[in-house]
Design a protein around this motif. Sequence first.
Motif, PDB file in Angstrom:
ATOM      1  N   GLY B 157       0.775  -1.243   0.000  1.00  0.00           N
ATOM      2  CA  GLY B 157       0.000   0.000   0.000  1.00  0.00           C
ATOM      3  C   GLY B 157       0.803   1.287   0.000  1.00  0.00           C
ATOM      4  O   GLY B 157       0.230   2.377   0.059  1.00  0.00           O
ATOM      5  N   ALA B 158       2.142   1.208  -0.067  1.00  0.00           N
ATOM      6  CA  ALA B 158       2.952   2.432  -0.024  1.00  0.00           C
ATOM      7  C   ALA B 158       2.697   3.292  -1.258  1.00  0.00           C
ATOM      8  O   ALA B 158       2.581   2.767  -2.367  1.00  0.00           O
ATOM      9  N   ARG B 159       2.625   4.618  -1.062  1.00  0.00           N
ATOM     10  CA  ARG B 159       2.315   5.530  -2.166  1.00  0.00           C
ATOM     11  C   ARG B 159       3.352   6.642  -2.219  1.00  0.00           C
ATOM     12  O   ARG B 159       3.838   7.087  -1.171  1.00  0.00           O
ATOM     13  N   PRO B 160       3.692   7.123  -3.413  1.00  0.00           N
ATOM     14  CA  PRO B 160       4.664   8.218  -3.522  1.00  0.00           C
ATOM     15  C   PRO B 160       4.257   9.396  -2.634  1.00  0.00           C
ATOM     16  O   PRO B 160       3.070   9.745  -2.564  1.00  0.00           O
ATOM     17  N   GLY B 161       5.239   9.934  -1.920  1.00  0.00           N
ATOM     18  CA  GLY B 161       4.977  11.004  -0.971  1.00  0.00           C
ATOM     19  C   GLY B 161       4.922  10.518   0.473  1.00  0.00           C
ATOM     20  O   GLY B 161       5.108  11.302   1.399  1.00  0.00           O
ATOM     21  N   ASP B 162       4.642   9.223   0.668  1.00  0.00           N
ATOM     22  CA  ASP B 162       4.636   8.683   2.038  1.00  0.00           C
ATOM     23  C   ASP B 162       6.020   8.816   2.668  1.00  0.00           C
ATOM     24  O   ASP B 162       7.042   8.826   1.968  1.00  0.00           O
ATOM     25  N   GLU B 163       6.017   8.896   3.983  1.00  0.00           N
ATOM     26  CA  GLU B 163       7.274   8.785   4.729  1.00  0.00           C
ATOM     27  C   GLU B 163       7.532   7.332   5.078  1.00  0.00           C
ATOM     28  O   GLU B 163       6.611   6.555   5.316  1.00  0.00           O
ATOM     29  N   VAL B 164       8.830   6.986   5.114  1.00  0.00           N
ATOM     30  CA  VAL B 164       9.250   5.635   5.509  1.00  0.00           C
ATOM     31  C   VAL B 164       9.814   5.740   6.924  1.00  0.00           C
ATOM     32  O   VAL B 164      10.649   6.615   7.199  1.00  0.00           O
ATOM     33  N   ALA B 165       9.360   4.862   7.819  1.00  0.00           N
ATOM     34  CA  ALA B 165       9.759   4.986   9.220  1.00  0.00           C
ATOM     35  C   ALA B 165       9.989   3.619   9.831  1.00  0.00           C
ATOM     36  O   ALA B 165       9.445   2.613   9.357  1.00  0.00           O
ATOM     37  N   VAL B 166      10.810   3.604  10.877  1.00  0.00           N
ATOM     38  CA  VAL B 166      11.061   2.345  11.600  1.00  0.00           C
ATOM     39  C   VAL B 166      10.839   2.553  13.091  1.00  0.00           C
ATOM     40  O   VAL B 166      11.041   3.641  13.630  1.00  0.00           O
ATOM     41  N   GLU B 286      10.618   6.363  13.809  1.00  0.00           N
ATOM     42  CA  GLU B 286      11.587   7.345  13.329  1.00  0.00           C
ATOM     43  C   GLU B 286      11.562   7.370  11.798  1.00  0.00           C
ATOM     44  O   GLU B 286      11.713   6.329  11.149  1.00  0.00           O
ATOM     45  N   VAL B 287      11.372   8.563  11.256  1.00  0.00           N
ATOM     46  CA  VAL B 287      11.321   8.684   9.796  1.00  0.00           C
ATOM     47  C   VAL B 287      12.734   8.577   9.234  1.00  0.00           C
ATOM     48  O   VAL B 287      13.653   9.278   9.679  1.00  0.00           O
ATOM     49  N   ILE B 288      12.925   7.664   8.293  1.00  0.00           N
ATOM     50  CA  ILE B 288      14.265   7.424   7.726  1.00  0.00           C
ATOM     51  C   ILE B 288      14.283   7.592   6.220  1.00  0.00           C
ATOM     52  O   ILE B 288      15.336   7.424   5.590  1.00  0.00           O
ATOM     53  N   GLY B 289      13.148   7.928   5.628  1.00  0.00           N
ATOM     54  CA  GLY B 289      13.169   8.080   4.171  1.00  0.00           C
ATOM     55  C   GLY B 289      11.809   8.445   3.622  1.00  0.00           C
ATOM     56  O   GLY B 289      10.895   8.837   4.368  1.00  0.00           O
ATOM     57  N   ARG B 290      11.680   8.292   2.353  1.00  0.00           N
ATOM     58  CA  ARG B 290      10.520   8.797   1.622  1.00  0.00           C
ATOM     59  C   ARG B 290      10.179   7.819   0.490  1.00  0.00           C
ATOM     60  O   ARG B 290      11.075   7.213  -0.091  1.00  0.00           O
ATOM     61  N   VAL B 291       8.897   7.689   0.222  1.00  0.00           N
ATOM     62  CA  VAL B 291       8.457   6.872  -0.916  1.00  0.00           C
ATOM     63  C   VAL B 291       8.382   7.753  -2.158  1.00  0.00           C
ATOM     64  O   VAL B 291       7.833   8.853  -2.111  1.00  0.00           O
ATOM     65  N   ARG B 292       8.964   7.275  -3.263  1.00  0.00           N
ATOM     66  CA  ARG B 292       8.957   8.026  -4.522  1.00  0.00           C
ATOM     67  C   ARG B 292       8.284   7.213  -5.619  1.00  0.00           C
ATOM     68  O   ARG B 292       8.076   6.008  -5.475  1.00  0.00           O
ATOM     69  N   GLU B 293       7.974   7.880  -6.729  1.00  0.00           N
ATOM     70  CA  GLU B 293       7.507   7.147  -7.907  1.00  0.00           C
ATOM     71  C   GLU B 293       8.532   6.074  -8.250  1.00  0.00           C
ATOM     72  O   GLU B 293       9.737   6.278  -8.072  1.00  0.00           O
ATOM     73  N   ARG B 294       8.069   4.968  -8.788  1.00  0.00           N
ATOM     74  CA  ARG B 294       8.982   3.885  -9.090  1.00  0.00           C
ATOM     75  C   ARG B 294      10.038   4.322 -10.096  1.00  0.00           C
ATOM     76  O   ARG B 294       9.716   4.843 -11.175  1.00  0.00           O
TER      77      ARG B 294
END
Lengths: 323, 323
Positions: B157-166, B286-294
Amino acid sequence: MGELRVRDVSEKDLLARILRVLSPASRAEVGPGDDAAVLAVPGGRIVATTDTLVHGPDFRLAWTSAYDLGYKAAAVNVADVAAMGARPTALLVALALPESLPASFVDHLATGFRDALAELAPGCAVEGGDLTVSDTLTVAVTALGVLDGVEPVLRSGARPGDEVAVAGELGAAARGLGILFRRFRDADGTPVVVSTDALSPAERHDIDAQLRPRPPVELGVVAARAGATALMDISDGLLLDSSRIADASGVTISLDADLDDAALTGGEDHALLACFPAGMAPPAFEVIGRVRERGETAVLVKGAVRDDRGGWDPYADWDSTLG
Amino acid sequence: MGELRVRDVSEKDLLARILRVLSPASRAEVGPGDDAAVLAVPGGRIVATTDTLVHGPDFRLAWTSAYDLGYKAAAVNVADVAAMGARPTALLVALALPESLPASFVDHLATGFRDALAELAPGCAVEGGDLTVSDTLTVAVTALGVLDGVEPVLRSGARPGDEVAVAGELGAAARGLGILFRRFRDADGTPVVVSTDALSPAERHDIDAQLRPRPPVELGVVAARAGATALMDISDGLLLDSSRIADASGVTISLDADLDDAALTGGEDHALLACFPAGMAPPAFEVIGRVRERGETAVLVKGAVRDDRGGWDPYADWDSTLG
């Protein structure tokens, strides 16, 4: 003496040690000790059970094909769900595979699972699993099921006056294992591949019953709907499993039917053993005895005590040097 | 050439062969391929997953006590339930034990299970299981869980613009395994018992993380409630597991945080990896990145492609002669 080892302890005693630690935390409607657990979920409850097949004690690849292994692993697990009066809906399959195994093994194994479920438990499918490697080929299966508006049927509900009945075969799987042990091992006792040419139709039937058991899974729900007071699948032989219902219910089970030794002591057919109020057993079940007030022994056969309850305890009976 | 063996095939390819046979019959809401299956039951649905620990590829008794083994087997399975956004409610545990094992082993193993559940997943208990013998000590666990009014959070379900966190540790378990491999084996490479005296506090922490992982199980539901769009537990390393979300979601995951090699490639911490709409990550993540267009690759680290995704594939990486 030295330290107590797994080989020195019965399966029952080993289980008792584990449950001493774990049972206080159980919150299930039915926890460890019956054919399956019954768990509350939002809006209802489910039935869950697990059973593992290990190369050596549980099967030998010389006798069992990958297809048969998948078939049997599915069959014995859906039988445990049926033995609660439930309908199997999903399997999870964890495979631990030796690295030297042909990769095509998993194709045949998966096909065995698929066919067993299509035949024995339509609507049930493998929905998850796990893959790892091991020196010992191991197939660990969890089966989940639903109670279609019936109460789960436990081992503890048999009442004096009930009829005792079975559905499915008795003794065929044990006869099949006997044929394999007697005729398909070499001079060292090592299993050798089965040549079906040398077998009569009856012998083939018994070997099939051992390798690809066909428990009457759909009759679990039928028994529950008919008002079964106790229900289990016969995995360790009629005498031993009858004693489990008798002990759990605080009754004596008196078996009156003509039953030979294979039928009394042979396990692994996964026939269903049920108790019903008198006259309530559905047509698919054959009445073989009666529930009585608890006497000195758990089980009587034509009024007499049998000392040899038979059955298979992997901790007591399995000898890795003999196979 | 000869026949293709299990050792010649990746876990992914082996799984693909199995699913080719079994997937057509699947009726689950979420079948094989995510952290756990999601199954419809009357009135709701449940989450179910299974994971097996095998002596050799998954643990060595010289390094792992019975208690630690039980603790870890419970932890990794409840982590898979959490990774769907669900709350673990029950375990089924199938044990295959060598006959030479001390009988007291099961007491310590059961205690490890009990303590892990009390600490990591209160309300979850071992509700069933199976006992058999095997030449290879094997612990096969199934975990069941419920979705407390939330939708299951998949990998897709990840979409471009989402934040990636752990949430949870990254790299500690892998560093611990490294210490064990480098310093607690004899000249032949055979594991030897760990002497904690020789370890710094940081090293002890890392070894504990390997032997008794403490995934943030309760944060699975927290992530789901906060609107996580994708969620999984990191069992094979951040890079490899990020690529799984990226591939399942058809996106690229771009990691921007300062992460060392252990954090990027170390598995077995079972931290939770989640994607959230921007600004929605709960404080524990903790946010460690970002989801981008493939883009061309599944994962970028500070804008660059990494070739070594790390991770642990038991079919490719386990060498029974080396341990």
